[in-house]
Scaffold this motif. Structure first.
Motif, PDB file in Angstrom:
ATOM      1  N   GLY A 134     -19.328 -19.091  50.176  1.00  0.00           N
ATOM      2  CA  GLY A 134     -19.182 -19.846  48.722  1.00  0.00           C
ATOM      3  C   GLY A 134     -18.580 -21.222  49.136  1.00  0.00           C
ATOM      4  O   GLY A 134     -19.217 -22.338  48.280  1.00  0.00           O
TER       5      GLY A 134
ATOM      6  N   HIS B  62     -11.800 -25.262  43.846  1.00  0.00           N
ATOM      7  CA  HIS B  62     -12.335 -23.946  44.317  1.00  0.00           C
ATOM      8  C   HIS B  62     -11.221 -22.832  44.320  1.00  0.00           C
ATOM      9  O   HIS B  62     -10.496 -22.769  45.174  1.00  0.00           O
TER      10      HIS B  62
ATOM     11  N   ALA C 235     -21.725 -17.758  43.396  1.00  0.00           N
ATOM     12  CA  ALA C 235     -21.262 -18.617  44.167  1.00  0.00           C
ATOM     13  C   ALA C 235     -21.937 -18.321  45.492  1.00  0.00           C
ATOM     14  O   ALA C 235     -22.053 -19.141  46.444  1.00  0.00           O
ATOM     15  N   LEU C 236     -22.705 -17.291  45.840  1.00  0.00           N
ATOM     16  CA  LEU C 236     -23.233 -16.903  47.107  1.00  0.00           C
ATOM     17  C   LEU C 236     -24.774 -17.357  47.119  1.00  0.00           C
ATOM     18  O   LEU C 236     -25.403 -17.020  48.136  1.00  0.00           O
TER      19      LEU C 236
ATOM     20  N   LEU D 259     -16.820 -15.479  49.836  1.00  0.00           N
ATOM     21  CA  LEU D 259     -16.536 -16.646  48.818  1.00  0.00           C
ATOM     22  C   LEU D 259     -15.718 -17.599  49.573  1.00  0.00           C
ATOM     23  O   LEU D 259     -16.341 -18.653  49.427  1.00  0.00           O
TER      24      LEU D 259
END
Length: 314
Positions: free
Chosen positions: A100, A72, A52-53, A96
């Motif tokens: 993210g 999410h 996600a990063l 995140l």
């Protein structure tokens, strides 16, 4: 609908996957670990391993899925909960919820997603007013320094998601989870329950901080309702019985078969662990979920933790 569920292998994500599939939705579920892909497939989801990063990883995964909805539920809150690891998990979760979130929203816009539903939580509502607040309340603007990044991350995910103009953006402020898979459960030495059994989760000061709790099955059903019927904005998701830590924690210890929690003075905890845990234990505010019940048609299986602790921890 076709739903891209980021964080499908987490505490709420795995149960949410099952619930969405049971309602006829097509779920593309993400995980950071290739080892968890088979488990997601067994739940009925199409698994995707992504970071996600990494913006390219996110953009590629979302483009291939081409979903109508993105959910999410990304956190790094899993595993042992000793203080040192808790700080690491909080920092990773903050990333995140900031980086993210931004990557997911960029990817969502690129493919024309029409709804985004994101996880927030209600532990850091502004410390003014009465013991319970509705969605008009805001995230604490002046948190303790050692909670600053976490609170800023919560504010970011809420502002970013509810501020999109090209789709419905919904933030869910959850109460504290309990029940199977959450760490607050009957499984031996699971997460927070293990700490309570070892008397490592004390009542700080007078334990006057008010927490709102929510059983994981109720958190899942509220999330499904938000995906299917929610409108832009914030919804609170918790049971109807917000209570001070000094009231619910001894009851939880009793149900877990543990000795009563220790009581430690605030000055000692502040010296050992910082201001943030003292604040949560002594100043937190609960939340009202009347809006979610009214607008989403959401009903609770466990309207109170008093019944949920007895019947829903197994």
């Amino acid at each position: 609908m076709k739903i891209f569920l980021a964080g499908a292998s987490g505490a709420i994500g795995s149960q949410l996957t099952t619930a969405l599939v049971a309602r006829g939705h097509e779920v593309v579920g993400t995980t950071r670990s290739a080892a968890k892909a088979d488990a997601l497939r067994a739940l009925g989801a199409e698994p995707v391993v992504f970071d996600a990063l990494d913006p390219e990883s996110v953009a590629d995964a979302v483009a291939k899925a081409d979903p109508e909805v993105i959910v999410h539920q990304l956190t790094a809150l899993s595993g042992p909960t000793d203080f040192r690891r808790a700080k690491q998990m909080a920092a990773a979760t903050d990333r995140l919820r900031t980086v993210g979130t931004d990557h997911l929203l960029a990817a969502a816009r690129a493919v024309g997603v029409r709804k985004v539903v994101a996880q927030s939580n209600a532990m850091w509502m502004e410390r003014i007013g009465g013991p319970v607040v509705d969605e008009n309340g805001r995230i604490e603007p002046n948190p303790p320094a050692d909670a600053g990044e976490t609170v800023a991350a919560l504010r970011h995910v809420e502002t970013a998601v509810t501020g999109i103009t090209w789709a419905e953006g919904i933030a869910l402020r959850y109460g504290a989870f309990y029940g199977p898979g959450t760490g607050v459960e009957l499984a031996p030495d699971a997460g927070m329950a293990g700490q309570i059994r070892q008397r490592k989760f004390p009542i700080v000061g007078g334990g006057a901080g008010v927490w709102s709790l929510v059983h994981i099955v109720d958190a899942v059903s509220a999330t499904v309702a938000a995906i299917e019927r929610g409108k832009r904005g914030i919804y609170h998701v918790a049971d109807d019985d917000p209570a001070p830590v000094g009231e619910w924690l001894p009851e939880l210890a009793h149900v877990l078969g543990a000795k009563p929690p220790r009581r430690l003075p605030a000055w000692l905890v502040r010296m050992l662990a910082g201001e943030a845990p003292v604040n949560l234990m002594t100043q937190a505010r609960g939340i009202s979920s009347e809006k979610a019940k009214r607008e989403l048609g959401w009903t609770l299986r466990y309207p109170s933790w008093r019944k949920g602790f007895i019947e829903g921890l197994g």
